[in-house]
Motif scaffolding. Structure first.
Motif, PDB file in Angstrom:
ATOM      1  N   UNK A   1       8.471  35.847  29.316  1.00 58.70           N
ATOM      2  CA  UNK A   1       8.000  36.507  28.108  1.00 58.70           C
ATOM      3  C   UNK A   1       6.606  37.065  28.340  1.00 58.70           C
ATOM      4  N   UNK A   2       6.316  38.217  27.815  1.00 63.59           N
ATOM      5  CA  UNK A   2       4.952  38.732  27.940  1.00 63.59           C
ATOM      6  C   UNK A   2       3.997  37.893  27.098  1.00 63.59           C
ATOM      7  N   UNK A   3       2.728  37.985  27.427  1.00 62.12           N
ATOM      8  CA  UNK A   3       1.718  37.227  26.688  1.00 62.12           C
ATOM      9  C   UNK A   3       1.706  37.575  25.213  1.00 62.12           C
ATOM     10  N   UNK A   4       2.184  38.752  24.897  1.00 63.89           N
ATOM     11  CA  UNK A   4       2.181  39.189  23.503  1.00 63.89           C
ATOM     12  C   UNK A   4       2.893  38.199  22.605  1.00 63.89           C
ATOM     13  N   UNK A   5       3.909  37.526  23.108  1.00 62.78           N
ATOM     14  CA  UNK A   5       4.650  36.587  22.263  1.00 62.78           C
ATOM     15  C   UNK A   5       3.814  35.365  21.912  1.00 62.78           C
ATOM     16  N   UNK A   6       2.826  35.038  22.741  1.00 61.61           N
ATOM     17  CA  UNK A   6       1.985  33.882  22.474  1.00 61.61           C
ATOM     18  C   UNK A   6       0.671  34.253  21.791  1.00 61.61           C
ATOM     19  N   UNK A   7      -0.077  35.163  22.405  1.00 65.49           N
ATOM     20  CA  UNK A   7      -1.418  35.475  21.932  1.00 65.49           C
ATOM     21  C   UNK A   7      -1.479  36.524  20.830  1.00 65.49           C
ATOM     22  N   UNK A   8      -0.661  37.517  20.948  1.00 68.91           N
ATOM     23  CA  UNK A   8      -0.885  38.736  20.188  1.00 68.91           C
ATOM     24  C   UNK A   8      -0.732  38.613  18.669  1.00 68.91           C
ATOM     25  N   UNK A   9       0.302  37.952  18.141  1.00 67.09           N
ATOM     26  CA  UNK A   9       0.441  37.976  16.662  1.00 67.09           C
ATOM     27  C   UNK A   9      -0.787  37.469  15.916  1.00 67.09           C
ATOM     28  N   UNK A  10      -1.330  36.327  16.318  1.00 66.03           N
ATOM     29  CA  UNK A  10      -2.497  35.790  15.629  1.00 66.03           C
ATOM     30  C   UNK A  10      -3.741  36.614  15.859  1.00 66.03           C
ATOM     31  N   UNK A  11      -3.947  37.031  17.107  1.00 66.86           N
ATOM     32  CA  UNK A  11      -5.133  37.818  17.444  1.00 66.86           C
ATOM     33  C   UNK A  11      -5.080  39.169  16.762  1.00 66.86           C
ATOM     34  N   UNK A  12      -3.899  39.769  16.702  1.00 74.82           N
ATOM     35  CA  UNK A  12      -3.760  41.072  16.044  1.00 74.82           C
ATOM     36  C   UNK A  12      -4.049  40.956  14.543  1.00 74.82           C
ATOM     37  N   UNK A  13      -3.589  39.884  13.932  1.00 75.22           N
ATOM     38  CA  UNK A  13      -3.873  39.643  12.519  1.00 75.22           C
ATOM     39  C   UNK A  13      -5.377  39.481  12.299  1.00 75.22           C
ATOM     40  N   UNK A  14      -6.017  38.750  13.183  1.00 77.66           N
ATOM     41  CA  UNK A  14      -7.475  38.560  13.142  1.00 77.66           C
ATOM     42  C   UNK A  14      -8.176  39.905  13.282  1.00 77.66           C
ATOM     43  N   UNK A  15      -7.726  40.721  14.232  1.00 77.31           N
ATOM     44  CA  UNK A  15      -8.280  42.051  14.458  1.00 77.31           C
ATOM     45  C   UNK A  15      -8.207  42.898  13.181  1.00 77.31           C
ATOM     46  N   UNK A  16      -7.038  42.943  12.553  1.00 82.52           N
ATOM     47  CA  UNK A  16      -6.873  43.763  11.341  1.00 82.52           C
ATOM     48  C   UNK A  16      -7.776  43.272  10.210  1.00 82.52           C
TER      49      UNK A  16
END
Length: 175
Positions: free
Chosen positions: A6-21
């Motif tokens: 799985x790409x890292x996106x499945x682990x890191x990205x959802x929470x970090x992207x929400x934080x970013x927005x």
């Protein structure tokens, strides 16, 4: 049976992207006067906190790991300048968005095996450290770097939340 990668996106990205927005939404609502405020006389301003967060992203993703685009190179020149003036709110928002695009694309592309890659420090950083009497920076794994950038964002995000709250400004929330 082959192991699914799985790409890292499945682990890191959802929470970090929400934080970013949430961060971008908060930053966009600030005035230049609010950017200049700090939570204490000896503290850094809200704008300086945001600049530190941007600088951390650029240093580690661009300078260390070579993730780049034209915007990252321009932000790196700004962040590296001794005479860099505090950008306007709209520019800070753009910098957060541009650096996030680079991070997001990297997280989409990297696999768990990529986390193990050892990244050597940039030669310019090693030279700067030597010239300032500091020990050279060791190499770090990509995993260490990704976590380090995240922990910096969490740390400075807490400082930002405290500073905004001190002035009655609603802080960013990720839920």
């Amino acid at each position: 049976m082959t192991e699914q990668v799985y790409p890292l996106a499945t682990f890191y990205k959802p929470g970090w992207e929400n934080y970013q927005h949430a961060m971008v939404k908060t930053i966009a609502s600030l005035s230049s006067e609010q950017l200049a405020r700090s939570v204490a006389p000896h503290g850094v301003s809200i704008g300086e906190l945001l600049a530190r967060m941007i600088g951390t992203r650029v240093n580690w993703f661009f300078a260390w790991m070579g993730e780049e685009n034209a915007a990252m190179a321009a932000i790196d020149r700004w962040a590296s300048s001794d005479e860099s003036a505090m950008p306007a709110v709209a520019e800070l928002v753009t910098m957060f968005e541009e650096t996030w695009h680079v991070i997001s694309r990297a997280l989409d592309r990297w696999t768990p095996a990529d986390l193990e890659q050892l990244i050597a420090p940039p030669a310019s950083q090693q030279a700067w450290r030597r010239n300032h009497g500091q020990e050279e920076e060791p190499s770090h794994t990509r995993q260490w770097i990704v976590w380090h950038v995240m922990e910096q964002e969490i740390h400075h995000g807490g400082e930002l939340s405290l500073a905004l709250g001190a002035y009655g400004v609603d802080s960013f929330y990720t839920w």
